[in-house]
Design a protein around this motif. Structure first.
Motif, PDB file in Angstrom:
ATOM      1  N   GLN A  58     -70.692  63.604 118.484  1.00 12.59           N
ATOM      2  CA  GLN A  58     -72.054  63.320 118.922  1.00 12.59           C
ATOM      3  C   GLN A  58     -71.969  62.703 120.297  1.00 12.59           C
ATOM      4  O   GLN A  58     -71.358  61.677 120.474  1.00 12.59           O
ATOM      5  CB  GLN A  58     -72.729  62.299 118.010  1.00 12.59           C
ATOM      6  CG  GLN A  58     -72.934  62.785 116.612  1.00 12.59           C
ATOM      7  CD  GLN A  58     -73.761  61.803 115.823  1.00 12.59           C
ATOM      8  OE1 GLN A  58     -74.700  61.208 116.324  1.00 12.59           O
ATOM      9  NE2 GLN A  58     -73.424  61.636 114.578  1.00 12.59           N
ATOM     10  N   HIS A 187     -73.870  68.512 116.374  1.00 14.54           N
ATOM     11  CA  HIS A 187     -73.036  67.739 115.453  1.00 14.54           C
ATOM     12  C   HIS A 187     -73.641  67.753 114.057  1.00 14.54           C
ATOM     13  O   HIS A 187     -74.816  68.077 113.875  1.00 14.54           O
ATOM     14  CB  HIS A 187     -72.956  66.277 115.938  1.00 14.54           C
ATOM     15  CG  HIS A 187     -74.292  65.606 115.953  1.00 14.54           C
ATOM     16  ND1 HIS A 187     -75.191  65.734 116.990  1.00 14.54           N
ATOM     17  CD2 HIS A 187     -74.924  64.830 115.026  1.00 14.54           C
ATOM     18  CE1 HIS A 187     -76.285  65.063 116.718  1.00 14.54           C
ATOM     19  NE2 HIS A 187     -76.161  64.505 115.516  1.00 14.54           N
ATOM     20  N   ASP A 189     -74.250  64.831 111.259  1.00 11.52           N
ATOM     21  CA  ASP A 189     -74.196  63.365 111.203  1.00 11.52           C
ATOM     22  C   ASP A 189     -73.016  62.948 110.317  1.00 11.52           C
ATOM     23  O   ASP A 189     -72.705  63.592 109.315  1.00 11.52           O
ATOM     24  CB  ASP A 189     -75.520  62.807 110.650  1.00 11.52           C
ATOM     25  CG  ASP A 189     -76.638  62.878 111.697  1.00 11.52           C
ATOM     26  OD1 ASP A 189     -76.436  63.496 112.767  1.00 11.52           O
ATOM     27  OD2 ASP A 189     -77.716  62.318 111.440  1.00 11.52           O
ATOM     28  N   HIS A 244     -76.897  70.156 114.333  1.00 10.69           N
ATOM     29  CA  HIS A 244     -78.102  70.059 115.156  1.00 10.69           C
ATOM     30  C   HIS A 244     -77.713  69.424 116.486  1.00 10.69           C
ATOM     31  O   HIS A 244     -76.739  68.661 116.562  1.00 10.69           O
ATOM     32  CB  HIS A 244     -79.213  69.268 114.448  1.00 10.69           C
ATOM     33  CG  HIS A 244     -78.809  67.881 114.041  1.00 10.69           C
ATOM     34  ND1 HIS A 244     -78.142  67.598 112.856  1.00 10.69           N
ATOM     35  CD2 HIS A 244     -78.955  66.681 114.665  1.00 10.69           C
ATOM     36  CE1 HIS A 244     -77.905  66.309 112.772  1.00 10.69           C
ATOM     37  NE2 HIS A 244     -78.381  65.705 113.854  1.00 10.69           N
ATOM     38  N   ARG A 275     -81.804  56.952 108.718  1.00  9.32           N
ATOM     39  CA  ARG A 275     -80.779  57.450 107.799  1.00  9.32           C
ATOM     40  C   ARG A 275     -80.449  56.360 106.792  1.00  9.32           C
ATOM     41  O   ARG A 275     -80.770  55.194 106.990  1.00  9.32           O
ATOM     42  CB  ARG A 275     -79.494  57.789 108.565  1.00  9.32           C
ATOM     43  CG  ARG A 275     -79.711  58.749 109.696  1.00  9.32           C
ATOM     44  CD  ARG A 275     -78.400  59.184 110.323  1.00  9.32           C
ATOM     45  NE  ARG A 275     -77.943  58.282 111.343  1.00  9.32           N
ATOM     46  CZ  ARG A 275     -77.298  58.670 112.445  1.00  9.32           C
ATOM     47  NH1 ARG A 275     -77.008  59.932 112.620  1.00  9.32           N
ATOM     48  NH2 ARG A 275     -76.911  57.798 113.344  1.00  9.32           N
TER      49      ARG A 275
END
Ligand SMILES: O=C(O)CCC(=O)C(=O)O
Ligand SMILES: [Fe+2]
Length: 287
Positions: A58, A187, A189, A244, A275
């Protein structure tokens, strides 16, 4: 209990994995009430930085890296769809944006609190201890999107995203500010830190989010336009089997009326991603 930012020399640091390194990555921590806040705010070659890992998974790209990319095969030429991409577990309802007044008020408060300096941080990570709440504007936003999405989401998905956890999971909110020309590398998550059920809100300007299957053949890469005040939720395949990202461009090409396409210039976008930490993932070392 020990918190990850208590000792950033610890090789078990929360940020040992490539998390969210950005072009100006460093890492200072501010504590405010029950919320821990990690500010990513200056150039730093220090290998002990909270953000010292390579930006493999990321990273926010500075405009210099990929702006003005006009080659035919570049993502700039992919026309972003305006409706939900057909990816299992991707939920998007353009018709239910965050109410305008709430969106402007949250954006104003986040800007004042975290992004008041032009050369300041462009990424803020906020961690709550299990059962605590996020700072007021984010808590309000979270409650509002929970209400907004309730009618359109299957109950189990709504619960996954919003129901209070009895399992000791902590909430994390990440606030990213993108100037035109900036993006985030595609990436998934982090699997070892975050659970299933991710909700993202776009404030200020919109942008195209790109999706691609992790395994080739599992679907077609595509772009989806996220208008200002829209909410996207990712769970299941969309969270685990698709990447994404946001191309580092100063404009997007988006579906228009009757099969046409339109070019939309990027403005400054602030995104808030909510999250869940995995059980215990907020604790480092001996609890
Ligand atoms: O800005 C966004 O909407 C995406 C942010 C993101 O994917 C992340 O922080 O993991
Ligand atoms: Fe992400």
């Amino acid at each position: 209990m020990e918190w990850p930012w208590d000792d950033d020399d610890d090789t078990d640091s929360l940020f040992d994995e490539p998390l969210a390194a950005r072009d100006n990555a460093a890492g200072t921590v501010q504590a405010s009430g029950n919320v821990e806040c990690v500010v990513n705010d200056d150039d730093d070659d220090d290998a002990d930085s909270l953000f010292d890992e390579p930006a493999a998974s990321q990273s926010i790209c500075p405009s210099a890296l990929a702006d003005d990319d006009t080659s035919e095969s570049s993502p700039a030429t992919i026309v972003a769809r305006r409706s939900a991409a057909p990816i299992p577990g991707l939920h998007f309802d353009d018709l239910s944006p965050v109410p305008e007044e709430l969106a402007s008020s949250v954006l104003a408060q986040l800007t004042t609190q975290y992004f008041s300096r032009q050369d300041g941080p462009n990424q803020i990570m906020l961690f709550t201890r299990p059962s605590d709440s996020l700072p007021a504007p984010l808590d309000l936003l979270l409650a509002a999107i929970s209400d907004l999405l309730r009618p359109s989401l299957p109950k189990e998905v709504h619960d996954l995203l919003f129901a209070p956890r009895g399992d000791g999971c902590a909430r994390q909110a990440i606030v990213n500010r993108y100037a035109p020309g900036e993006g985030i590398v595609s990436h998934v998550d982090l699997l070892g830190r975050y659970g299933d059920g991710i909700a993202g809100v776009s404030l200020g300007a919109g942008c195209t989010m790109s999706f691609a299957p992790v395994e080739e053949g599992d679907g077609e890469p595509c772009g989806m336009w996220l208008p200002p005040r829209s909410v996207i939720a990712l769970e299941g395949d969309a969270r685990y089997k698709w990447t994404h990202g946001i191309a580092a461009r100063s404009y997007d090409i988006v579906e228009g009326e009757n099969g046409s396409s339109e070019r939309i210039e990027r403005g400054t976008r602030v995104s808030i991603t909510f999250r869940w930490m995995l059980p215990g993932a907020h604790v480092v070392g001996d609890a």
